[in-house]
Design a protein around this motif. Structure first.
Motif, mmCIF file in Angstrom:
data_model
loop_
_atom_site.group_PDB
_atom_site.id
_atom_site.type_symbol
_atom_site.label_atom_id
_atom_site.label_comp_id
_atom_site.label_asym_id
_atom_site.label_seq_id
_atom_site.Cartn_x
_atom_site.Cartn_y
_atom_site.Cartn_z
ATOM 1 N N SER A 72 0.837 -1.207 0.000
ATOM 2 C CA SER A 72 0.000 0.000 0.000
ATOM 3 C C SER A 72 0.867 1.250 0.000
ATOM 4 O O SER A 72 0.631 2.198 -0.762
ATOM 5 C CB SER A 72 -0.901 0.068 1.222
ATOM 6 O OG SER A 72 -1.789 -0.987 1.208
ATOM 7 N N GLU A 76 1.062 4.099 -2.835
ATOM 8 C CA GLU A 76 0.780 5.520 -2.568
ATOM 9 C C GLU A 76 1.918 6.419 -3.045
ATOM 10 O O GLU A 76 1.707 7.469 -3.643
ATOM 11 C CB GLU A 76 0.595 5.736 -1.053
ATOM 12 C CG GLU A 76 -0.843 5.657 -0.563
ATOM 13 C CD GLU A 76 -1.844 6.385 -1.458
ATOM 14 O OE1 GLU A 76 -1.534 7.525 -1.889
ATOM 15 O OE2 GLU A 76 -2.914 5.830 -1.747
ATOM 16 N N ARG A 79 1.921 6.629 -6.769
ATOM 17 C CA ARG A 79 0.796 7.439 -7.250
ATOM 18 C C ARG A 79 1.146 8.930 -7.111
ATOM 19 O O ARG A 79 0.953 9.720 -8.024
ATOM 20 C CB ARG A 79 -0.472 7.113 -6.450
ATOM 21 C CG ARG A 79 -1.751 7.529 -7.143
ATOM 22 C CD ARG A 79 -2.949 7.202 -6.270
ATOM 23 N NE ARG A 79 -2.871 7.871 -4.973
ATOM 24 C CZ ARG A 79 -3.196 9.136 -4.784
ATOM 25 N NH1 ARG A 79 -3.652 9.850 -5.784
ATOM 26 N NH2 ARG A 79 -3.059 9.699 -3.605
#
Ligand code: PHE
Length: 348
Positions: A72, A76, A79
């Motif tokens: 995760s 992130e 992104r």
């Protein structure tokens, strides 16, 4: 037995490797669906918990959570990185330097001389003519002899020009292109409809209406049963398209060695409509071109049997048409490249 702890570690490693290769939003979305969504590979690891022995359950749970956390966080980070890059790119592309003065766009214009050539050419192309390119340096043979102007013919005087040698000269008339076209096709004579726009040269003293170099548009039609009625109808159509529907033409008998009979063609004055004014010198008519039926001698010399073929020819003076159309006072203005002139006279 399935080692969930090891599997969680491997999945996390595989996911991070895949992530490092991505560089666009679509790839990122697909990545999210594959690993991090509800049905993603990491959450699916939990479905194997029931197969893990009791004493390893805690450790296995932690391993899955750790994988989830790592992937995760990496996701992130990636992104955010892509987002920043995208924004930076957009800012760069859309940058407006308000300190620069605006660019002035200057639109060029076509010299009226070329505009007339284009317009006349278009009119004849519509009538099914082809455009033939002539040559500026001609032989005496094509410029004169084949056009029924032998060496001692008095009409040569009016066309005194620039000789390169006894047999080579700057052409005095685009009519030389007629002779070329017929000769080129004479092995297999077939109908001709052609125009030849181009320069012609005469050793004139330059003044308001004369230049040693000027442009003409030659026209030639050769076919079976061509009569002077075809010539008149063609020129009438041309004049109406060029100068307006209301214009009339008038044929006056004239003389050219290469046409018989020969005519000068006048158009009813487009300034006053025929009443008489300064442009038409109070006659109501303006002379614009010379024409006639191709002299049988010319057909013969160029390899078209005059018993079978007949034709007509015409020659329009480009600058003359441009001067009349735009009210230009001096022919030399066309050649001096003064942009103030172009601004004044371009366009209808
Ligand atoms: N060649 C002639 C000239 O220069 C014009 C012309 C062309 C006349 C064709 C008749 C036929 O004056």
């Amino acid at each position: 037995m399935l080692d969930l702890i090891e599997l969680a570690g491997l999945t996390s490693k595989k996911a991070k490797e895949e992530l490092s290769l991505l560089n666009d939003q679509t790839g990122l979305d697909a990545f999210y669906a594959k690993y991090l969504s509800k049905k993603g590979e990491i959450r699916m690891l939990l479905s194997h918990m029931k197969e893990v022995v009791a004493e390893k359950k805690k450790e296995a749970g932690e391993a899955v959570n750790k994988a989830m956390g790592e992937v995760s966080a990496a996701y992130e980070q990636k992104r955010a990185k892509l987002e920043t890059e995208k924004l930076a790119k957009r800012l760069e592309e859309e940058k407006i330097d308000i300190t620069l003065p605006g660019r002035k766009l200057t639109t060029g214009r076509i010299n009226p001389y070329y505009q007339i050539i284009d317009e006349v050419t278009d009119i004849f192309l519509e009538m099914g003519y082809e455009v033939v390119e002539g040559r500026d340096v001609e032989t005496d043979h094509f410029n004169f002899e084949l056009l029924n102007v032998p060496k001692d013919h008095p009409s040569r005087d009016m066309q005194d020009t620039f000789y390169i040698s006894d047999e080579l000269l700057l052409r005095t008339q685009t009519s030389a292109a007629q002779a070329h076209t017929m000769c080129e096709r004479s092995a297999n004579p077939r109908p001709i409809r052609m125009i030849c726009p181009g320069k012609a040269y005469r050793r004139d003293d330059d003044d308001m209406t004369h230049s040693h170099q000027f442009a003409q548009i030659e026209g030639l039609v050769v076919d079976k049963n061509i009569s002077i009625a075809n010539l008149k109808a063609t020129l009438e159509l041309f004049v109406k398209k060029m100068f307006g529907e209301k214009r009339e033409i008038r044929l006056r008998s004239s003389y050219f060695p290469f046409t018989e009979p020969s005519v000068e063609v006048d158009v009813s004055c487009f300034k006053c409509g025929g009443k008489g004014c300064a442009t038409c010198k109070d006659t109501g008519w303006i002379e614009i071109l010379g024409a006639g039926m191709v002299n049988p001698k010319v057909l013969q010399s160029c390899g078209y049997d005059p018993k079978q073929w007949s034709g007509f020819a015409f020659g329009v003076g480009v600058e003359r048409v441009a001067m009349l159309r735009y009210g230009v006072d001096d022919i030399r203005r066309f050649y001096t490249n003064d942009t103030r002139f172009l601004k004044d006279y371009s366009g209808k």
